[in-house]
Structure formats: C-alpha cells, structure tokens
Design a protein around this motif. Sequence first.
Motif, PDB file in Angstrom:
ATOM      1  N   ASP A  85       0.737  -1.129   0.114  1.00  0.00           N
ATOM      2  CA  ASP A  85      -0.178  -0.146  -0.105  1.00  0.00           C
ATOM      3  C   ASP A  85       0.853   1.199  -0.063  1.00  0.00           C
ATOM      4  O   ASP A  85       2.143   1.140   0.351  1.00  0.00           O
ATOM      5  N   ILE A  86       0.172   2.345  -0.432  1.00  0.00           N
ATOM      6  CA  ILE A  86       1.164   3.582  -0.304  1.00  0.00           C
ATOM      7  C   ILE A  86       1.315   4.238   0.879  1.00  0.00           C
ATOM      8  O   ILE A  86       2.000   5.284   1.155  1.00  0.00           O
ATOM      9  N   SER A  87       0.522   3.706   2.024  1.00  0.00           N
ATOM     10  CA  SER A  87       0.540   4.307   3.368  1.00  0.00           C
ATOM     11  C   SER A  87       0.862   3.377   4.585  1.00  0.00           C
ATOM     12  O   SER A  87       0.418   2.412   4.647  1.00  0.00           O
ATOM     13  N   ASN A  88       1.945   3.860   5.167  1.00  0.00           N
ATOM     14  CA  ASN A  88       2.344   2.901   6.415  1.00  0.00           C
ATOM     15  C   ASN A  88       1.268   2.816   7.423  1.00  0.00           C
ATOM     16  O   ASN A  88       0.951   1.728   7.829  1.00  0.00           O
ATOM     17  N   ASP A  89       0.397   4.015   7.607  1.00  0.00           N
ATOM     18  CA  ASP A  89      -0.707   4.108   8.560  1.00  0.00           C
ATOM     19  C   ASP A  89      -1.711   2.829   8.090  1.00  0.00           C
ATOM     20  O   ASP A  89      -2.060   2.194   9.121  1.00  0.00           O
ATOM     21  N   VAL A  90      -1.916   2.819   6.922  1.00  0.00           N
ATOM     22  CA  VAL A  90      -3.120   2.003   6.129  1.00  0.00           C
ATOM     23  C   VAL A  90      -2.534   0.541   6.497  1.00  0.00           C
ATOM     24  O   VAL A  90      -3.223  -0.396   6.751  1.00  0.00           O
ATOM     25  N   LEU A  91      -1.168   0.299   6.195  1.00  0.00           N
ATOM     26  CA  LEU A  91      -0.557  -0.975   6.376  1.00  0.00           C
ATOM     27  C   LEU A  91      -0.626  -1.469   7.877  1.00  0.00           C
ATOM     28  O   LEU A  91      -0.804  -2.664   8.365  1.00  0.00           O
ATOM     29  N   GLU A  92      -0.513  -0.247   9.051  1.00  0.00           N
ATOM     30  CA  GLU A  92      -0.359  -0.551  10.311  1.00  0.00           C
ATOM     31  C   GLU A  92      -1.690  -1.159  10.786  1.00  0.00           C
ATOM     32  O   GLU A  92      -2.229  -1.988  11.546  1.00  0.00           O
ATOM     33  N   ARG A  93      -2.750  -0.520  10.256  1.00  0.00           N
ATOM     34  CA  ARG A  93      -4.197  -0.754  10.457  1.00  0.00           C
ATOM     35  C   ARG A  93      -4.592  -2.005  10.049  1.00  0.00           C
ATOM     36  O   ARG A  93      -5.213  -2.969  10.750  1.00  0.00           O
ATOM     37  N   ALA A  94      -4.154  -2.342   8.741  1.00  0.00           N
ATOM     38  CA  ALA A  94      -4.267  -3.712   8.290  1.00  0.00           C
ATOM     39  C   ALA A  94      -3.866  -4.784   8.932  1.00  0.00           C
ATOM     40  O   ALA A  94      -4.387  -6.008   9.052  1.00  0.00           O
ATOM     41  N   LYS A  95      -2.580  -4.674   9.506  1.00  0.00           N
ATOM     42  CA  LYS A  95      -1.980  -5.642  10.156  1.00  0.00           C
ATOM     43  C   LYS A  95      -2.834  -6.102  11.184  1.00  0.00           C
ATOM     44  O   LYS A  95      -2.997  -7.171  11.750  1.00  0.00           O
ATOM     45  N   ALA A  96      -3.238  -4.952  12.278  1.00  0.00           N
ATOM     46  CA  ALA A  96      -4.132  -5.145  13.489  1.00  0.00           C
ATOM     47  C   ALA A  96      -5.483  -5.779  13.028  1.00  0.00           C
ATOM     48  O   ALA A  96      -5.908  -6.764  13.629  1.00  0.00           O
ATOM     49  N   GLU A  97      -6.073  -5.524  11.919  1.00  0.00           N
ATOM     50  CA  GLU A  97      -7.274  -5.893  11.348  1.00  0.00           C
ATOM     51  C   GLU A  97      -7.251  -7.390  10.943  1.00  0.00           C
ATOM     52  O   GLU A  97      -8.170  -8.331  11.420  1.00  0.00           O
ATOM     53  N   ILE A  98      -5.938  -7.686  10.389  1.00  0.00           N
ATOM     54  CA  ILE A  98      -5.713  -9.376   9.900  1.00  0.00           C
ATOM     55  C   ILE A  98      -5.699 -10.051  11.156  1.00  0.00           C
ATOM     56  O   ILE A  98      -6.152 -11.066  11.367  1.00  0.00           O
ATOM     57  N   ILE A  99      -4.977  -9.569  12.207  1.00  0.00           N
ATOM     58  CA  ILE A  99      -4.606 -10.385  13.310  1.00  0.00           C
ATOM     59  C   ILE A  99      -6.226 -10.629  14.134  1.00  0.00           C
ATOM     60  O   ILE A  99      -6.548 -11.617  14.651  1.00  0.00           O
ATOM     61  N   ARG A 100      -6.924  -9.589  14.148  1.00  0.00           N
ATOM     62  CA  ARG A 100      -8.343  -9.697  14.646  1.00  0.00           C
ATOM     63  C   ARG A 100      -9.221 -10.931  13.832  1.00  0.00           C
ATOM     64  O   ARG A 100      -9.739 -11.603  14.459  1.00  0.00           O
ATOM     65  N   ILE A 101      -8.882 -10.790  12.633  1.00  0.00           N
ATOM     66  CA  ILE A 101      -9.773 -11.808  11.696  1.00  0.00           C
ATOM     67  C   ILE A 101      -9.131 -13.223  12.244  1.00  0.00           C
ATOM     68  O   ILE A 101     -10.064 -14.212  12.163  1.00  0.00           O
ATOM     69  N   ILE A 102      -7.927 -13.212  12.062  1.00  0.00           N
ATOM     70  CA  ILE A 102      -7.488 -14.744  12.439  1.00  0.00           C
ATOM     71  C   ILE A 102      -7.960 -15.160  13.765  1.00  0.00           C
ATOM     72  O   ILE A 102      -8.134 -16.359  14.006  1.00  0.00           O
ATOM     73  N   ARG A 103      -8.114 -14.193  14.753  1.00  0.00           N
ATOM     74  CA  ARG A 103      -8.470 -14.886  15.900  1.00  0.00           C
ATOM     75  C   ARG A 103     -10.016 -15.008  16.282  1.00  0.00           C
ATOM     76  O   ARG A 103     -10.427 -16.165  16.698  1.00  0.00           O
TER      77      ARG A 103
END
Length: 283
Positions: free
Chosen positions: A33-51
């Motif tokens: 993605d072009i945004s590090n902020d978006v990537l950080e939010r994506a990481k948190a959301e993917i962890i939530r999905i996995i759980r």
Amino acid sequence: MEYKKIGIVGAGTMGRGIAADLLFHGMSCILVDISNDVLERAKAEIIRIIRFAPLANASLPKLNAEDAISRIKFTTNIEEISDAEFIIENIPEKWDMKETVYRELSKVCKSEVNFAVNTSCISVTKVASVTDRPDKVIGIHFMNPSYLKNCVEVIRGYHTSEECIDNVKALLGQLNKDVVLVNDYPGFVTNRISHLFMNEAAFVVQDGVAKPAEVDEIFKKCYGHKMGPLETADLIGLDTVANSLDILYESYQDPKFRCCPLLRKMVDANLLGRKTGKGFYQY
C-alpha cells in the motif's frame, strides 16, 4: 501448480480480508500500500480476523496470530512484489490509479505472473490494455469478507487466455472457492445488479418512503437476503458504491445508474459506513 506466495496490492477492506484468507489456507503474501498507516491498521485487522473468524466459520483453522502474521510482508515499495507468483489488485475504483499501478506491475513482475483485477465495475479488458500481458489479466471479484464466502465471480477479459483461467481456478481451488466464470462488461453480473439495489434503496430513504432499517428488513424477511441493500452499502463503503455507480453511468450512459443525491451527500460528509463508524447506520 500450487501457489505459495501471493502479491496483494491495496491494504483496504478487501486486501485485508483476502490476506487473511490466504493465511487460513497455508499461503503467504506480500501486502503493498502507499501508506504505512494503512498497513499498520491492516496488520491489526488481519490479526483480529485470524482470532475471531474461526468462530463464524468452523471450517477455518485456528491459527497462532503471531505465527500467521509473520507470513505477510507489509511494504510501501511495489518493487518488493517482484517475487510473487500471482498478483491480486484491490485499489480504489479510480482509473488513473489503476492505470499507474498496472504499468508499474508490468515492470516489476515476472513475465509469467498473472494479474487478477479485484474490481467492482471497471472493465478487465481496459485494465489489460495498459499491461505488457493482456492474455494474463483476469477479473476476480471476491465477495466481502473473502474468508467467509465460498464463491467468486471470475471475469474473462477480451484477451484472457485459457491458461490464465486455469491458473486462477487453481489458486481459487486452494482457497476452497467455487468459480462462476462470466464475460467482461462493466459491473459484470454482481455489481451491475447489486448497485441498482443499493442506489434505489438510497432513493427510497431520500424520498421518505422508509427508514434504512425498514428497507433492509423487507429484503431480509421478505426476500430472504442475509443483508439488506443499505447494510451492504455500509459494509462495502458508500464512497466505493458511489464511485462504482459513476463508472457504470459513464460506461453505459444509462440514467438508471445515476447516483442518488443522498448517497453523494453522505460521501461528502464522510459518512462512509463501517469504515468511518457511521453511514446509514451507526457502528
């Protein structure tokens, strides 16, 4: 061929869901993605999905979140996608952005790599025209959320080869998804029809015929839909819905695709649905 590493361009709602889906099925990915902020939010959301996703779908494996997330490379450098075996693009429905991304992908990806356009309405053939491999470009319209949906709409562009179609079916087979193969016209089947539902539902609310909850209740209780059209619009994002309607209107020059003024007003007010906490409903 068995795919192991997939490149995902765009870390928004769809990109996150698809990344999680890949992890559940034993694959790794590079998320750009072009945004590090978006990537950080994506990481948190993917962890939530996995759980939590295995609670909603018992067929999904229970993964260790830290181990799973280690199989994703998060980056703002599109050149790092160069060793991916397959590309899935999920950026917004804006042609100038799509064109730029696909020209860059053509430069950095191996010649044998297929490009999957996860688009709502833009023609797959149009996307293919700006690449160096039009025969290897195909549409894969994942449903949202990808990890809970077992069927996808696959769109054959004018130049899409049978080999490309076979490769896509192999990838989707690894994700345990059924394929419905359709031909390329803007909106395809799903969005050409579903956006009419969402747009007309917005007109019904604008005209004071019914409240959002009443509209959705009719669709769920009378037609048996799992979600009503306005709940669906909030899930997708009202900005995405409006952009898609604009593309459909421009493509067909048919007034039935004219975006509802209320929908446009809500986008201007940043009432985009789930992504901003408020749309037709409060979240």
